[in-house]
Design a protein around this motif. Structure first.
Motif, short mmCIF file in Angstrom:
data_model
loop_
_atom_site.label_atom_id
_atom_site.label_comp_id
_atom_site.label_asym_id
_atom_site.label_seq_id
_atom_site.Cartn_x
_atom_site.Cartn_y
_atom_site.Cartn_z
N SER A 183 0.85 -1.19 0.00
CA SER A 183 0.00 0.00 0.00
C SER A 183 0.88 1.24 0.00
O SER A 183 2.06 1.19 0.37
CB SER A 183 -0.92 0.00 1.23
OG SER A 183 -0.15 0.03 2.42
N HIS A 233 0.73 5.45 1.14
CA HIS A 233 -0.01 6.48 1.87
C HIS A 233 0.75 7.80 1.84
O HIS A 233 1.96 7.84 1.60
CB HIS A 233 -0.24 6.06 3.33
CG HIS A 233 -1.16 4.90 3.48
ND1 HIS A 233 -0.75 3.60 3.34
CD2 HIS A 233 -2.50 4.85 3.76
CE1 HIS A 233 -1.77 2.78 3.52
NE2 HIS A 233 -2.85 3.51 3.78
N ALA A 282 -4.69 7.33 2.19
CA ALA A 282 -4.34 6.43 1.08
C ALA A 282 -4.19 7.23 -0.21
O ALA A 282 -4.97 8.16 -0.47
CB ALA A 282 -5.40 5.36 0.92
#
Length: 462
Positions: free
Chosen positions: A22, A24, A31
């Motif tokens: 992910s 961020h 996000a």
């Protein structure tokens, strides 16, 4: 910067890894959507979704440089991200807001001390590791692993040698008659990109394995032309320890492009010759391996792999010390493997893989002529050495396997990986053995069989 890099275990037999993670905002923690995450030097990559998550599938094992960029944020470059076959590399990033024109921030990826999601006892040995381990064969390499004993057959954690399954690029390399692994007949260590040794808790797709799985990913060519020649010889030693023993091992590998960015070839040759520090005996072994990969088709690639080996040897016998010319046991082994595989990416969340292969194995224990046998055995006065002898038994095996296997992988979200697959094997076994052939009631075992195996599985890795 990197918050974490984790590598939990997932198993599939076509030797791909994947990167999941992910991205961020480094200041707000929100996000980031639409961040491009690519593996430099490849066509592999993905973009983050509304949750800031990304997933890159079908990554060959190795070390990669991962680049993450988005307009208005720092460019993150993460070097030495290790991807192993049958594992998922977890990569979580923070990108800080910035103005245009700043240089990329480089970070080196590292593995955690504790891999929390590793649910099996497994070790991955890379080509870099093999380069510094003083071994020349796969058997020697495996014998040095924790929980493995090699006494002519491989035993994992006290299990029998026939309870181990051996794969090279998805092709099973196990003797269908005895379920043994002939490590001296398989791929040279120079042709291995990664070897994974697993000794517990296998997924559903691994059949015929009770104590261990050995999963090898072979090396592959790229756009760089490389030639490597390695010679090891006891004659190069200045010490006298090798005056009664000699061994020569020559390894040569050649890799490079046939058509740049599309078609590549890797090939290796091994010549291994040694004598015996005892009065007589020898072993000669030759291996040839090649791997041809092609990526002309959109979102798909082909691979053609071949592995061939021959071995002749004679082990010393004390009883035959003075008549080695009559010691007829000179075993000969010959093996071959040829496979054609195709992988197709269906979407960013799934792909399928098909593989057809043919493998064969031959063994005979020496020259044999039933009509010339006699029962005359003569020993010296001390009854220690034979002065005249003949054949005590003979064995010959010819085995071949034609196989077809396929799998479909789909990852609907980052919490589930769905996989189903099948495998079909058609074996041919021609076995002949005779014991004490000069007696009327000698033992004879001869048959030809053609058994089949069919298997299918479905699994969900959570």
């Amino acid at each position: 910067g990197i918050l974490s890099l984790m590598i939990p275990l997932s198993l599939w037999s076509f030797n791909y890894g994947k990167i999941s993670g992910s991205v961020h905002d480094g200041e707000t923690g929100d996000a980031l959507v639409g961040v491009n995450v690519i593996l430099e030097g490849t066509a592999l990559g993905a973009a983050t979704d509304v949750e800031g998550s990304f997933l890159i599938l079908q990554i060959p094992p190795g070390k990669y440089t991962v680049r993450a960029n988005m307009i208005g944020y720092d460019i993150a470059v993460i070097n030495d991200v290790a991807v192993s076959s049958n594992r998922i590399s977890r990569l979580d990033l923070d990108l800080n807001p910035t103005v245009l024109g700043v240089e990329a921030v480089e970070v080196v990826g590292t593995r955690p001390v504790i891999e929390k999601d590793l649910t099996a006892t497994a070790r991955s040995i890379s080509s870099e590791d093999m380069a510094i381990i003083p071994t020349t064969t796969v058997g020697d390499l495996l014998a040095g692993q924790a929980g493995v004993v090699d006494d002519g057959g491989l035993h994992f954690r006290g299990g029998r040698s026939g309870e181990v399954t051996f794969y090279i690029d998805g092709v099973p390399m196990v003797d269908p008659l005895y379920s043994d692994i002939q490590t001296q007949s398989v791929i040279s260590t120079d042709a291995i990109s990664e070897m994974q040794v697993i000794s517990g808790t296998y997924s559903a797709e691994y059949g015929n394995a009770m104590s261990g799985v050995i999963n090898i990913t072979s090396a592959r060519g790229n756009d760089d032309l490389k030639l490597r020649i390695d010679q090891k010889n006891t004659g190069l030693s200045g010490e006298n320890y090798s005056k009664d023993y000699s061994r020569s091992v020559t390894n040569m590998s050649l890799s490079g492009p046939i058509i740049k960015q599309k078609t590549h070839l890797y090939t290796s040759f091994t010549l291994d010759s040694r004598d015996n520090y005892l009065p007589w005996g020898y072993r000669d072994q030759n291996k040839v391996f090649f791997k041809l990969t092609d990526q002309h088709m959109k979102q798909g690639h082909l691979r053609l792999i071949g592995n061939f080996s021959t071995a002749d040897y004679q082990n010393y016998s004390h009883s035959w010390k003075y008549i080695p010319d009559q010691f007829w046991t000179i075993p000969h082994r010959q093996s071959s493997m040829l496979s054609l595989g195709y992988s197709q990416t269906l979407s960013e969340k799934g792909y399928f893989d098909l593989l057809i292969y043919q493998s064969s194995y031959h063994y005979d224990s020496g020259d044999y002529d039933l009509d010339s046998l006699s029962a005359e055995y003569r020993r010296d006065a001390e009854k220690e050495f034979l002065t005249e002898a003949t054949v005590t038994g003979y064995e010959e095996n010819d085995q071949s396997t034609l196989g077809l296997k396929g799998s479909l992988v789909y990852q609907p979200n980052r919490h589930h990986e769905l996989k189903g697959g099948f495998e079909f094997k058609q074996h041919s076994i021609d076995h002949f053995s005779v014991r004490s052939p000069y007696y009327q009631n000698h033992g004879l075992d001869a048959y030809v069989k053609e058994p089949r195996e069919v298997a299918a599985y479905f699994q969900d890795k959570v």
